[in-house]
Structure formats: structure tokens, C-alpha cells
Design a protein around this motif. Structure first.
Motif, PDB file in Angstrom:
ATOM      1  N   HIS A   9       0.814  -1.217   0.000  1.00 52.59           N
ATOM      2  CA  HIS A   9       0.000   0.000   0.000  1.00 52.59           C
ATOM      3  C   HIS A   9       0.848   1.268   0.000  1.00 52.59           C
ATOM      4  O   HIS A   9       0.373   2.354   0.355  1.00 52.59           O
ATOM      5  CB  HIS A   9      -0.963  -0.002   1.198  1.00 52.59           C
ATOM      6  CG  HIS A   9      -0.273  -0.108   2.531  1.00 52.59           C
ATOM      7  ND1 HIS A   9       0.095   0.992   3.260  1.00 52.59           N
ATOM      8  CD2 HIS A   9       0.096  -1.205   3.248  1.00 52.59           C
ATOM      9  CE1 HIS A   9       0.665   0.589   4.385  1.00 52.59           C
ATOM     10  NE2 HIS A   9       0.683  -0.736   4.412  1.00 52.59           N
ATOM     11  N   TYR A  10       2.110   1.108  -0.420  1.00 54.24           N
ATOM     12  CA  TYR A  10       3.007   2.273  -0.508  1.00 54.24           C
ATOM     13  C   TYR A  10       3.265   2.617  -1.972  1.00 54.24           C
ATOM     14  O   TYR A  10       3.707   1.767  -2.764  1.00 54.24           O
ATOM     15  CB  TYR A  10       4.335   1.981   0.189  1.00 54.24           C
ATOM     16  CG  TYR A  10       4.188   1.758   1.681  1.00 54.24           C
ATOM     17  CD1 TYR A  10       3.997   2.825   2.549  1.00 54.24           C
ATOM     18  CD2 TYR A  10       4.224   0.462   2.212  1.00 54.24           C
ATOM     19  CE1 TYR A  10       3.848   2.612   3.915  1.00 54.24           C
ATOM     20  CE2 TYR A  10       4.073   0.238   3.569  1.00 54.24           C
ATOM     21  CZ  TYR A  10       3.881   1.321   4.416  1.00 54.24           C
ATOM     22  OH  TYR A  10       3.731   1.107   5.759  1.00 54.24           O
ATOM     23  N   ASP A  29       2.027   6.549   1.941  1.00 52.78           N
ATOM     24  CA  ASP A  29       1.219   5.508   2.560  1.00 52.78           C
ATOM     25  C   ASP A  29      -0.231   5.780   2.160  1.00 52.78           C
ATOM     26  O   ASP A  29      -0.861   6.720   2.650  1.00 52.78           O
ATOM     27  CB  ASP A  29       1.386   5.557   4.079  1.00 52.78           C
ATOM     28  CG  ASP A  29       0.622   4.461   4.786  1.00 52.78           C
ATOM     29  OD1 ASP A  29      -0.283   3.852   4.177  1.00 52.78           O
ATOM     30  OD2 ASP A  29       0.922   4.214   5.973  1.00 52.78           O
ATOM     31  N   ARG A  31      -2.920   4.094   2.705  1.00 52.16           N
ATOM     32  CA  ARG A  31      -3.938   3.773   3.699  1.00 52.16           C
ATOM     33  C   ARG A  31      -4.136   4.923   4.681  1.00 52.16           C
ATOM     34  O   ARG A  31      -5.261   5.299   5.000  1.00 52.16           O
ATOM     35  CB  ARG A  31      -3.520   2.521   4.476  1.00 52.16           C
ATOM     36  CG  ARG A  31      -3.722   1.222   3.740  1.00 52.16           C
ATOM     37  CD  ARG A  31      -3.345   0.056   4.637  1.00 52.16           C
ATOM     38  NE  ARG A  31      -3.436  -1.210   3.929  1.00 52.16           N
ATOM     39  CZ  ARG A  31      -2.954  -2.352   4.424  1.00 52.16           C
ATOM     40  NH1 ARG A  31      -2.351  -2.358   5.611  1.00 52.16           N
ATOM     41  NH2 ARG A  31      -3.079  -3.474   3.734  1.00 52.16           N
ATOM     42  N   VAL A  36       6.127   8.698   3.833  1.00 47.73           N
ATOM     43  CA  VAL A  36       7.014   7.839   4.612  1.00 47.73           C
ATOM     44  C   VAL A  36       8.347   7.674   3.900  1.00 47.73           C
ATOM     45  O   VAL A  36       8.478   7.956   2.702  1.00 47.73           O
ATOM     46  CB  VAL A  36       6.390   6.443   4.852  1.00 47.73           C
ATOM     47  CG1 VAL A  36       5.058   6.553   5.581  1.00 47.73           C
ATOM     48  CG2 VAL A  36       6.254   5.672   3.553  1.00 47.73           C
ATOM     49  N   LEU A  38      10.791   4.663   2.938  1.00 53.46           N
ATOM     50  CA  LEU A  38      10.690   3.222   2.779  1.00 53.46           C
ATOM     51  C   LEU A  38      12.091   2.656   2.545  1.00 53.46           C
ATOM     52  O   LEU A  38      12.691   2.872   1.492  1.00 53.46           O
ATOM     53  CB  LEU A  38       9.782   2.908   1.581  1.00 53.46           C
ATOM     54  CG  LEU A  38       8.988   1.606   1.584  1.00 53.46           C
ATOM     55  CD1 LEU A  38       8.073   1.528   2.799  1.00 53.46           C
ATOM     56  CD2 LEU A  38       8.176   1.495   0.303  1.00 53.46           C
ATOM     57  N   TYR A  74       6.940   2.808  11.450  1.00 49.08           N
ATOM     58  CA  TYR A  74       5.521   2.573  11.227  1.00 49.08           C
ATOM     59  C   TYR A  74       5.214   1.092  10.963  1.00 49.08           C
ATOM     60  O   TYR A  74       4.234   0.548  11.462  1.00 49.08           O
ATOM     61  CB  TYR A  74       5.025   3.386  10.031  1.00 49.08           C
ATOM     62  CG  TYR A  74       5.110   4.886  10.207  1.00 49.08           C
ATOM     63  CD1 TYR A  74       4.855   5.477  11.440  1.00 49.08           C
ATOM     64  CD2 TYR A  74       5.438   5.706   9.138  1.00 49.08           C
ATOM     65  CE1 TYR A  74       4.919   6.844  11.597  1.00 49.08           C
ATOM     66  CE2 TYR A  74       5.494   7.092   9.284  1.00 49.08           C
ATOM     67  CZ  TYR A  74       5.249   7.650  10.523  1.00 49.08           C
ATOM     68  OH  TYR A  74       5.300   9.008  10.683  1.00 49.08           O
ATOM     69  N   GLU A  75       6.076   0.454  10.172  1.00 48.27           N
ATOM     70  CA  GLU A  75       5.765  -0.921   9.779  1.00 48.27           C
ATOM     71  C   GLU A  75       7.023  -1.627   9.306  1.00 48.27           C
ATOM     72  O   GLU A  75       7.926  -1.030   8.722  1.00 48.27           O
ATOM     73  CB  GLU A  75       4.720  -0.926   8.649  1.00 48.27           C
ATOM     74  CG  GLU A  75       4.300  -2.318   8.211  1.00 48.27           C
ATOM     75  CD  GLU A  75       3.346  -2.307   7.031  1.00 48.27           C
ATOM     76  OE1 GLU A  75       2.891  -3.390   6.623  1.00 48.27           O
ATOM     77  OE2 GLU A  75       3.052  -1.194   6.511  1.00 48.27           O
ATOM     78  N   ALA A  86       9.087   0.734   6.924  1.00 44.78           N
ATOM     79  CA  ALA A  86       8.462   2.041   6.719  1.00 44.78           C
ATOM     80  C   ALA A  86       8.638   2.889   7.973  1.00 44.78           C
ATOM     81  O   ALA A  86       8.260   2.477   9.070  1.00 44.78           O
ATOM     82  CB  ALA A  86       6.981   1.874   6.401  1.00 44.78           C
TER      83      ALA A  86
END
Length: 534
Positions: A9-10, A29, A31, A36, A38, A74-75, A86
Motif C-alpha cells: 500500500h506504498y 502511505d 492507507r 514515509v 521506505l 511505522y511498519e 516504513a
């Protein structure tokens, strides 16, 4: 990856960096509708277990931290066989870019160093050592907020041992990838360069290197090759900062030097201790700036609290708090003793030094000289406490508190208030004439126990009998043994004779030591047994 427009979703916007661990992209991002950074480990490297392990470790260690000066994760995930991390996207420039631009002023140096130390303190408290602190891993936002990046080499402190072969591979990598990681080597601590066990003090060393570089524009241990750089780190001392930047305050130079001690026991023990010293220096600057703005020109201070100007930076004096009088008469013949006492107090394992000796040896004068010589080494001040008029041991702590401006509050005992006040202070207390209140020794022990950056120099005819105490016996001044057969030139080399001549000139300015009075002077000094008599 550069041809790819989306990962999960990036939505990929552009590449913004490359490194040994992969590539970093600016992305959206979709969503959460936010920008961000990455970081991507290319699929071709996913089979490299060492790189994959480091990549995962960075994700786990960074995500465990929540701090304004550390990157927010974030992730951490995997999409189409590609591992990614991320994080928040930080607009701004790296500290390396800022240094290359040559536009770092003194205030920014202090501010940047404090924020890095604050970040390291938080990481270390979480049991994480960064191990790769360097300007390339420090980002500065347009609003001045500093972010410490890249925990790819981070290590958990609870890991007590490291595989020897892994260390050997690291060293082979250093030699084989000279062009890529020379900068990293320049920021390595001695223990890191030798492949030994490391702890938080490794990061403190690296921050010391950064501070040195920000202040001087050059690396403290740089060599023409990696090998020479490592040798310099292990064996050489950096050129004094003051010789490269005369505007640097002595207090700040002392902070940098302490961060770069090769022996870990002599270095700052925690990033928090380093941060406290940096903050104290900044407060001192701000206080002096305010003092300069509010005081009329050439106004003489007449209160108990005095200031000693050590240096001037951009029209602001760095001051050192003390309560000594403006008038000062240096003592004669005590250079060796004063140097030895200073060396004791400068040792990390020495907190309490008691100067002993018979009455009249000049302990008080010598203690004052040592205190003045060490003004620049204690960021929270050097204070003299006179106990000659105190006979009651219960009054010792309140007497110590007076020059510090500490008073009882809320019914709390003065000992507890003093302990609270001194807890974070880097200070030297000089306590004179303790022999008549030796029963107060346990209170001195309590102060030292509560304030781990406090040092105390005591003059006394007897020891306090504390476990932390180091005794320094003050000897009488040197004397000639056979004065009749010693020439005037030889006689004038004795410390007791030098002092006699100085004192005589205070009364009779034209007094000189001659062949006619030499024997009489020597006999007087021998009768006094080399005591300074003042």
C-alpha cells in the motif's frame, strides 16, 4: 526496484538514499495518507542471512523506541519477496551535509549534541547500543529537531559475548570496503576498533568525535588509511581543540576530552551524565548573557558569589561559579603537590581527597590554589567551605549549604535538601579545617553517595576514616641541611627560602638574599622546620 511504482500500500515517489543495507525511497502511505521513508532490502540480497538479520534487527530495535529524537517506525513487512521498513519521513539535511556547508555556529553545536545525547540516553535505557553514531546517521529538520537514524548495527546490551569469527569478518570487511566505510571507522571507539565487548560508552565516544569535528572542522584521529586511523584511535591523543578553535570554551573542551578518554573508566559512564554537563554549560552561557545585559559596564561584584571568565565565544563569557575572593596571592614552592592533588581529583575512581599534615604546613593555601586551578573542570562550580569556627558536627552540612545557596524547605532536614540539590551537580567542594568536626564524616559519606558527580577536597589534621577517602600528606617545604656551606644561588632554590624572601619583600620591597644574610635566613627557616607560617 527503481522501476517499481508501488510496494503493497506504498506508492513509490523517488529514491532518496542508498547504503550497505539497501535503498531508501520516498513513498506515500495510501492507507493513512502520509508520506514515509521506505527502506528496502533488495530481493537479490534476501538470501544473505547476515544482511537480512541486520535488517530485521534494525526494524525490531528501532520500533522498540519512542522518543522525539529517534526515528519513528511505522511498519516492518515483506511484499513480493521484498523486505521493507516504513518509517517517518524526515525533511531536512544530515549533519554531514551541514558540516560540509560550514555553517554550524557554537549554539547549534551545543543544541545538536544535547539532542543526540538525549536520544542515546533513551536508547541505552532501553538496553540498545547504536554502534554507528556518525554525522551521516543524524538528520536535522528545518525546525532544528535532531533525529538519530539507522540502527542497523544496533546491539542489545544483554548480549554479553560476541562470536569471535563474526568479529574477524567485521574486521575483514573494514579492510576490504575502505571507500565505503572509512567514515564509520573514524568514529569507532578503541574497544570497538579492537573488536572487544562494547557498551553505552562506545556511543559516547562516537558523539565525542562528532563534537570535536563540529568544533574544529576536522576529525580527531583521521589517518591517511584505515589502518592508520585505527592506530591513531588506539594510541594517539587528538590535537587540543583550543589550538584549532580558540573560541571554544574550556568547559566544552573538557567535556569533549572526557568523552574521548581511551580508558572506559575515565569516560562519561552514561549518556545522561554527558547530557547533564552539556545542559549545565548552556545554562551557564545563558546566565552570563543575562548578567552581561543587566550589569553596568565595569561594575565590581561585591557579593559572596564570584565568576571566573575562562573564554569568550561570540561575545558571551563562559563562567565558572565559585566563592573565592577576587584577591589572590599565589603560594611558593607547592607546584609538585598541587599537580599531584589535581591528578588525584581528576581520577574517575577518586571522590574524596583529604589533605593531612601538622598545623602550619599551608594546607588551606594549597587547597585554595588547587581549587582555583580546577575551576574549568567542574561545570557546576568550585566552592570553599570554612569550618574553623564550627565546633558542633551537626552544623557541618548547613555550613556547606550556605555558599551553595541551599536552605531548609518544607520541614525537610538540610542534609536531605543538600543531597537533592547536589544529586546531578558536577561540583568540587573544598572543606577546610575538618579535624574539629570529624564526627560529621558520615554526613560527608552521605553527600558523596547521593551525588555521584560530586568531589570533595578536605583539609584536616586527621583522616575521616571513610572507605572512599584518599589521603594526601602535605609535607613541610624543602630546607637546606647544611646552610653554612651552600651558596646563595643554591640556597635560593629551596622552597622555604623562596617563601621567606617573598614574605620579606612584602614588608621590605628591596630585600634580597645575599651572602651576608644567607646564613641567618637559613637558620630561621630551619627553626620553623620548613613550615610556610602563613
Amino acid at each position: 526496484m527503481q522501476d517499481r511504482e508501488q510496494l503493497g500500500h506504498y506508492k513509490i515517489r523517488s529514491i532518496i538514499g542508498m547504503g550497505g543495507m539497501g535503498e531508501v525511497y520516498l513513498a506515500d502511505d495510501m492507507r493513512l495518507n502520509r508520506r514515509v521513508a521506505l527502506k528496502i532490502l533488495p530481493a537479490a540480497l534476501s538470501d544473505d542471512q547476515e544482511r537480512l538479520g541486520r535488517f530485521e534487527q534494525e526494524a525490531f530495535t528501532t520500533s522498540a523506541l519512542n522518543h522525539p529524537n529517534l526515528l519513528t517506525v511505522y511498519e516492518f513487512g515483506k511484499e513480493d519477496g521484498i523486505h521493507f521498513l516504513a518509517t517517518e519521513f524526515i525533511e531536512g539535511e544530515t549533519l554531514r551535509d551541514k558540516l560540509n556547508g560550514g555553517n554550524t555556529n557554537f549554539y547549534e553545536v551545543l543544541d545538536i549534541a544535547q539532542q543526540i545525547a538525549f536520544a542515546l540516553s533513551a536508547a541505552h535505557a532501553a538496553g540498545i547500543i547504536h554502534r554507528d553514531i556518525k554525522p551521516e546517521n543524524v538528520m536535522i529538520r528545518p525546525d532544528g529537531i535532531v533525529k538519530v537514524l539507522d540502527f542497523g548495527l544496533a546491539k542489545l546490551t544483554e548480549e554479553k559475548t560476541e562470536d569471535i569469527e563474526s568479529q574477524a569478518r567485521t574486521h575483514r570487511q573494514v579492510i576490504s570496503q575502505a571507500g565505503m566505510i572509512l567514515g564509520t571507522v573514524a568514529y569507532m571507539s578503541p574497544e570497538q576498533a579492537e573488536g572487544k565487548g562494547i557498551d553505552a560508552q562506545t556511543d559516547i565516544w562516537s558523539l565525542g568525535v562528532i563534537l570535536y569535528e563540529m568544533l574544529t572542522g576536522r576529525m580527531p584521529f583521521a589517518g591517511a588509511t584505515i589502518f592508520e586511523t585505527v592506530i591513531n584511535i588506539l594510541t594517539k591523543e587528538p590535537k587540543p581543540i583550543g589550538e584549532l578553535n580558540a573560541k571554544t570554551p574550556l568547559s566544552l573542551e573538557h567535556i569533549v576530552n572526557k568523552s574521548l578518554r581511551k580508558e572506559k573508566a575515565e569516560r562519561y559512564q552514561t549518556a545522561k551524565d554527558l547530557l547533564i554537563d552539556l545542559k549545565s554549560l548552556q545554562k551557564r552561557l545563558e546566565f552570563e548573557a543575562e548578567l552581561e545585559r543587566s550589569s553596568p559596564p565595569n561594575k565590581q561584584t561585591d557579593g559572596k558569589l564570584q565568576f571566573s571568565e575562562a573564554n569568550v565565544t561570540e561575545k558571551i563569557s563562559i563562567v565558572h561559579l565559585h566563592n573565592f575572593s577576587a584577591e589572590f596571592t599565589p603560594i611558593v614552592g607547592r607546584e609538585k603537590e598541587s599537580a599531584e592533588i589535581r591528578a588525584l581529583l581528576q581520577r574517575a575512581d577518586v571522590r574524596l581527597v583529604t589533605m593531612t599534615g601538622v598545623g602550619g604546613t599551608g594546607k588551606t593555601s594549597l587547597a585554595k590554589v588547587v581549587a582555583r586551578q580546577m575551576l574549568t573542570e567542574f561545570t557546576d562550580g568550585v566552592f570553599f567551605v570554612e569550618l574553623a569556627a564550627i565546633k558542633n558536627p551537626d552544623l557541618v552540612v548547613s555550613t556547606i549549604a550556605q555558599p551553595l545557596g541551599v536552605k531548609e524547605a518544607g520541614g525537610k532536614p538540610i542534609l536531605e535538601v543538600s543531597k537533592d540539590y547536589l544529586r546531578d551537580k558536577q561540583m568540587l567542594l573544598v572543606v577546610d579545617n575538618f579535624e574539629q568536626v570529624v564526627e560529621a564524616a558520615p554526613q560527608i559519606a552521605e553527600l558523596l553517595s547521593a551525588a555521584n558527580r560530586l568531589k570533595i577536597l578536605i583539609t584536616s589534621r586527621s583522616l575521616l576514616r571513610l572507605s572512599a577517602e584518599r589521603e594526601f600528606i602535605v609535607p613541610p617545604l624543602s630546607l637546606p641541611s647544611e646552610s653554612k656551606y651552600i651558596s646563595v644561588d643554591e640556597l635560593s632554590n629551596y622552597e622555604a627560602i623562596k617563601l621567606f624572601v617573598e614574605q620579606a619583600r612584602n614588608t621590605k620591597p628591596n630585600f634580597t638574599l645575599s651572602q651576608q644574610n644567607a646564613q641567618t635566613v637559613a637558620e630561621i627557616c630551619n627553626r620553623l622546620e620548613g613550615l610556610p607560617w602563613r
